[in-house]
Design a protein around this motif. Structure first.
Motif, PDB file in Angstrom:
ATOM      1  N   ASP A 403       0.813  -1.220   0.000  1.00  0.00           N
ATOM      2  CA  ASP A 403       0.000   0.000   0.000  1.00  0.00           C
ATOM      3  C   ASP A 403       0.845   1.269   0.000  1.00  0.00           C
ATOM      4  N   HIS A 404       1.834   1.327   0.911  1.00  0.00           N
ATOM      5  CA  HIS A 404       2.596   2.568   1.031  1.00  0.00           C
ATOM      6  C   HIS A 404       3.544   2.744  -0.151  1.00  0.00           C
ATOM      7  N   VAL A 405       4.096   1.661  -0.652  1.00  0.00           N
ATOM      8  CA  VAL A 405       4.943   1.748  -1.841  1.00  0.00           C
ATOM      9  C   VAL A 405       4.128   2.276  -3.018  1.00  0.00           C
ATOM     10  N   GLN A 406       2.920   1.783  -3.173  1.00  0.00           N
ATOM     11  CA  GLN A 406       2.054   2.271  -4.254  1.00  0.00           C
ATOM     12  C   GLN A 406       1.729   3.747  -4.061  1.00  0.00           C
ATOM     13  N   ARG A 407       1.545   4.148  -2.809  1.00  0.00           N
ATOM     14  CA  ARG A 407       1.248   5.552  -2.507  1.00  0.00           C
ATOM     15  C   ARG A 407       2.421   6.452  -2.881  1.00  0.00           C
ATOM     16  N   ASP A 698       4.120   0.898  10.661  1.00  0.00           N
ATOM     17  CA  ASP A 698       2.867   1.594  10.914  1.00  0.00           C
ATOM     18  C   ASP A 698       1.725   0.737  10.376  1.00  0.00           C
ATOM     19  N   PHE A 699       0.940   0.181  11.277  1.00  0.00           N
ATOM     20  CA  PHE A 699      -0.129  -0.722  10.877  1.00  0.00           C
ATOM     21  C   PHE A 699      -1.273   0.014  10.178  1.00  0.00           C
ATOM     22  N   GLU A 700      -1.294   1.323  10.273  1.00  0.00           N
ATOM     23  CA  GLU A 700      -2.335   2.100   9.599  1.00  0.00           C
ATOM     24  C   GLU A 700      -1.959   2.393   8.149  1.00  0.00           C
ATOM     25  N   THR A 701      -0.752   2.903   7.926  1.00  0.00           N
ATOM     26  CA  THR A 701      -0.344   3.291   6.576  1.00  0.00           C
ATOM     27  C   THR A 701       0.293   2.143   5.811  1.00  0.00           C
ATOM     28  N   LYS A 702       0.743   1.105   6.526  1.00  0.00           N
ATOM     29  CA  LYS A 702       1.498  -0.025   5.968  1.00  0.00           C
ATOM     30  C   LYS A 702       2.881   0.427   5.501  1.00  0.00           C
ATOM     31  N   GLY A 703       3.358   1.537   6.069  1.00  0.00           N
ATOM     32  CA  GLY A 703       4.711   2.003   5.818  1.00  0.00           C
ATOM     33  C   GLY A 703       5.587   1.757   7.022  1.00  0.00           C
ATOM     34  N   CYS A 704       6.844   2.159   6.914  1.00  0.00           N
ATOM     35  CA  CYS A 704       7.793   1.996   8.019  1.00  0.00           C
ATOM     36  C   CYS A 704       8.385   3.349   8.370  1.00  0.00           C
ATOM     37  N   CYS A 705       8.457   3.635   9.654  1.00  0.00           N
ATOM     38  CA  CYS A 705       9.011   4.908  10.116  1.00  0.00           C
ATOM     39  C   CYS A 705      10.509   4.966   9.831  1.00  0.00           C
TER      40      CYS A 705
END
Length: 747
Positions: A403-407, A698-705
């Motif tokens: 998800d976050h990579v696509q974003r 981050d379980f909400e954004t599916k990204g990593c801090c």
């Protein structure tokens, strides 16, 4: 039983400090199962302040000095204490949302009770994460209201069996009202009282606005506001609120009926004022207060209490122990004042109900409950912080999502930075991240034929192609409007690109991608032996080895691999000493990539010295970063100079990724399952098994801090960190499958 208390403590003027002192005294006085209880205190200092503490305080923690927290944990562990009781309130511990308390708690080797003085209904991401971790570590979590129990279960997922409801204690102090009124020269007055730290959320202006209608009928009435402005308010706003209140008193014409006492009084003096008051008022402006020590004290003193229906008040004043009025409703408050003053019998009944309940929550009784709870926990003998291996459990991993990579990805490439979870277009693109993105989607497609991964692949590959110069080198940075920002990129970005291209040539999803990647790879190859950066050499070695897995007959490339590997070996021999098995005189960034490269080279060069250096340097790095049972990365803030100390802060996901890949390759080379365990330990750094004990994923954004900083977690979620997490996640899945096959072949 010996108990260690951690919290603020007098003479620091703080409500939590008063609570800690009272609880300390009460537990010390409570009878123990095996004799008298004993206790010690570790006190929290704030903002550079230091206090003249009494003898029971054995150690202090400076709020923003993380080393003090670690020292305190070590001290408690060897103090002989059987259990630790921590007072938690947001604002008294250092770091982002008090995150510094987590490493302290994880290092405790004795059971833990945590008293929560605040439970937030709508916490921020970090507040929620910190609270969940605290509750996870503690053997029991103590709260003071049923509302708090429900919120912990519903908002934070804490099991009800882990939660204890124990009321806020009150001093067992009593005074005759007429006697103290006489002492304060208030015999002829009707006395209203508010006490505690002063701040905007206390709603004192509501009480002031309600007074004119009341004093018109009861001109002998006086309203005493007893308390200092809260220190945090002073730091940020000075006495702005108190000045506002003074101006409001003058505007309302009630100067003769209001007394501001800018004091922090001791408990005995406080209970005199409570006893002297006819009505106690807490006109707080919002519901979000789960615990109020001032309200508990007023009930304990047998006051007739009027309050807005904030959470603690709504619960504590039920069953006829007080009266409630709506938030910010001046007229309603005036009417309640007048009703009680007009009906003294009703007011006396409220006082009686409050007093009777207050007898049930005196500190001796509350202290006995804490002591009994502590004895129960200690008797259970939990295996606190046992040094056990982390079991590789794929079901416990978050779902693998793009998800976050696509974003972050548009038709040019992957945006390199983000503001929290939102792409930061101002920063544009970089070669490093698009190379890593290509590697990640290729790994993903190889594993599960993910159509999104295949769709994204040409975007990243075309970016790499666009950034290549005629001589085979690469530019690195591109602005959002597609302007080049450099002529030649760093050697690090070059090496990472060769790593990704090499993987493509060994794992191409189709021939078009393979041919494009091959052209770029071999156009760049004349630059391989020109590299000077040790990490660029390492990345290039890994890329070459990926290429050789499907092109093992390329003798020319094997010779290039040998030359680059020899370069690393020379650096290693120059810097190695008996106690320093490394390629440089410091550990800097992306450290594990150096032994990782040697482990890859060992597959193809049939050189025992290469294999020996790879394993020896890997073992050296492991001892430094894995000696506490979890991954503690060398921080990029100051790195780790030989004969110096490792920097804890500015820990980067890229370093965790390199550790994961290093152990994965070590397992492939040796078939030793222990390396899969170490791989998993390193991966868990992303999910909270780290120095700050908080998840970067981050379980909400599916990204990593973006990393662990001195203040806490860097909540920005750029491409580098998210790709590091995703590649690590894929490596864990691959390693698990490989381990399963190994066990099946050798049951």
């Amino acid at each position: 039983m010996k108990i260690s208390f951690v919290g603020t403590f007098p003479p620091r003027e703080c409500g939590i400090g008063t609570f800690t002192k009272n609880l300390y005294d009460a537990v010390n006085s409570a009878p123990g199962a095996d004799g008298p209880n004993t206790a010690l205190v570790v006190a929290m200092d704030d903002n550079g302040q230091h206090y003249d503490y009494p003898k029971e305080v054995k150690l202090t923690i400076r709020q923003e000095e993380q080393a003090d927290y670690l020292e305190a944990a070590s001290f408690i562990n060897i103090s002989g204490a059987d259990i630790c009781v921590l007072q938690h309130e947001f604002g008294i511990f250092g770091g982002q949302n008090g995150i510094y308390i987590l490493p302290f708690l994880y290092r405790l080797k004795i059971p833990l009770i945590v008293t929560l003085h605040t439970v937030l209904k709508n916490p921020s991401y970090n507040e929620r994460a910190v609270m969940i971790e605290i509750c996870k570590i503690a053997q029991r979590v103590v709260v003071m209201t049923r509302k708090a129990v429900d919120m912990l279960m519903e908002e934070y997922g804490v099991a009800e069996s882990k939660i204890e409801q124990i009321a806020h204690g009150v001093p067992d102090i009593q005074f005759d009202q007429q006697s103290v009124k006489k002492e304060f020269k208030l015999l002829s007055r009707k006395v209203l009282l508010t006490f505690g730290f002063i701040g905007r959320n206390k709603g004192i202006e509501i009480a002031l606005k309600a007074l004119p209608a009341v004093v018109a009928k009861y001109p002998q009435l006086v309203y005493i506001v007893l308390g200092k402005t809260h220190p945090n308010v002073i730091r940020h706003s000075g006495e702005e609120y108190r000045i506002f209140l003074l101006g409001l008193v003058k505007k309302l014409g009630i100067e003769k009926h209001v007394i501001f006492m800018n004091e922090f009084v001791d408990q005995t003096e406080l209970f005199k004022y409570l006893s002297a008051s006819d009505i106690y008022i807490t006109p707080y402006t919002n519901e979000a207060q789960i615990t109020s020590g001032t309200l508990s004290y007023a009930i304990g003193a047998g006051s007739a209490v009027i309050s807005t229906p904030y959470w603690h008040a709504a619960e504590l004043l039920s069953e006829g122990r007080g009266r409630l009025f709506p938030f910010n409703d001046v007229q309603a408050l005036s009417e309640v004042f007048l009703d009680l003053l007009d009906h003294p019998d009703t007011m006396m009944q409220l006082r009686s109900n409050a007093f009777n309940y207050g007898r049930e929550i005196t500190w001796p009784k509350i202290g006995a409950k804490y002591a009994k709870l502590a004895e129960k926990i200690v008797s259970e003998q939990p295996d606190v912080q046992a040094e056990t291996e982390t079991i590789l459990d794929l079901l416990a991993l978050p779902p693998f999502l793009l998800d976050h990579v696509q974003r972050l990805t548009d038709d040019t490439g992957i945006i390199q930075h983000a503001k929290y979870g939102i792409p930061n277009l101002k920063e544009g693109y970089c070669l490093d991240d698009n190379a890593r993105a290509l590697l990640m989607v290729l790994m993903t497609y190889k594993r599960n034929k993910n159509p999104l991964a295949l769709k994204l692949s040409p975007t990243y590959l075309s970016y790499i192609n666009y950034m290549q110069n005629p001589d085979g080198a690469f530019r690195n940075f591109l602005s959002f409007n597609r302007n080049f920002l450099d002529e030649v990129g760093s050697e690090d970005s070059f090496g990472r690109t060769i790593w990704a291209l090499g993987y493509l040539l060994g794992n191409a999803p189709n021939d078009a991608y393979y041919q494009t990647g091959r052209d770029i790879f071999f156009d760049a190859s004349p630059n391989f032996v020109k590299l000077q950066s040790i990490r660029s050499i390492a990345n290039t070695i890994v890329g070459i080895c990926h290429y050789l897995k499907s092109n093992s007959g390329d003798e020319g490339m094997i010779e290039v691999l040998r030359q680059l590997t020899n370069r690393l070996m020379v650096d290693y021999e120059l810097n190695r000493t008996d106690d320093w098995h490394w390629y440089e005189s410091l550990l800097a960034y992306d450290n594990a990539f150096l032994p990782l490269a040697m482990l890859h080279a060992a597959e193809f060069l049939n050189d025992e010295r290469v294999n020996q250096i790879a394993l020896e340097s890997m073992e050296f790095l492991s001892k430094i970063t894995l000696n506490n049972g979890y991954l503690s990365i060398v921080g990029n803030e100051k790195w780790y100079l030989k004969d110096g100390e490792s920097s804890m802060f500015a820990q980067q996901p890229l370093d965790a990724l390199a550790m994961v890949l290093m152990f994965h390759q070590a397992f492939r080379l040796t078939s030793d399952p222990a390396y899969v365990q170490q791989l998993n330990t390193c991966f868990m750094w992303f999910l909270g098994e780290n120095d700050l004990r908080i998840s970067l994923y981050d379980f909400e954004t599916k990204g990593c801090c973006d990393g662990l900083e001195r203040y806490g977690v860097n909540r920005n979620q750029g491409a580098e960190s998210t790709l590091a997490y995703l590649i690590s996640h894929l490596s864990v899945l691959e390693a698990f499958e490989e381990l399963t096959k190994l066990k099946a072949a050798h049951p």
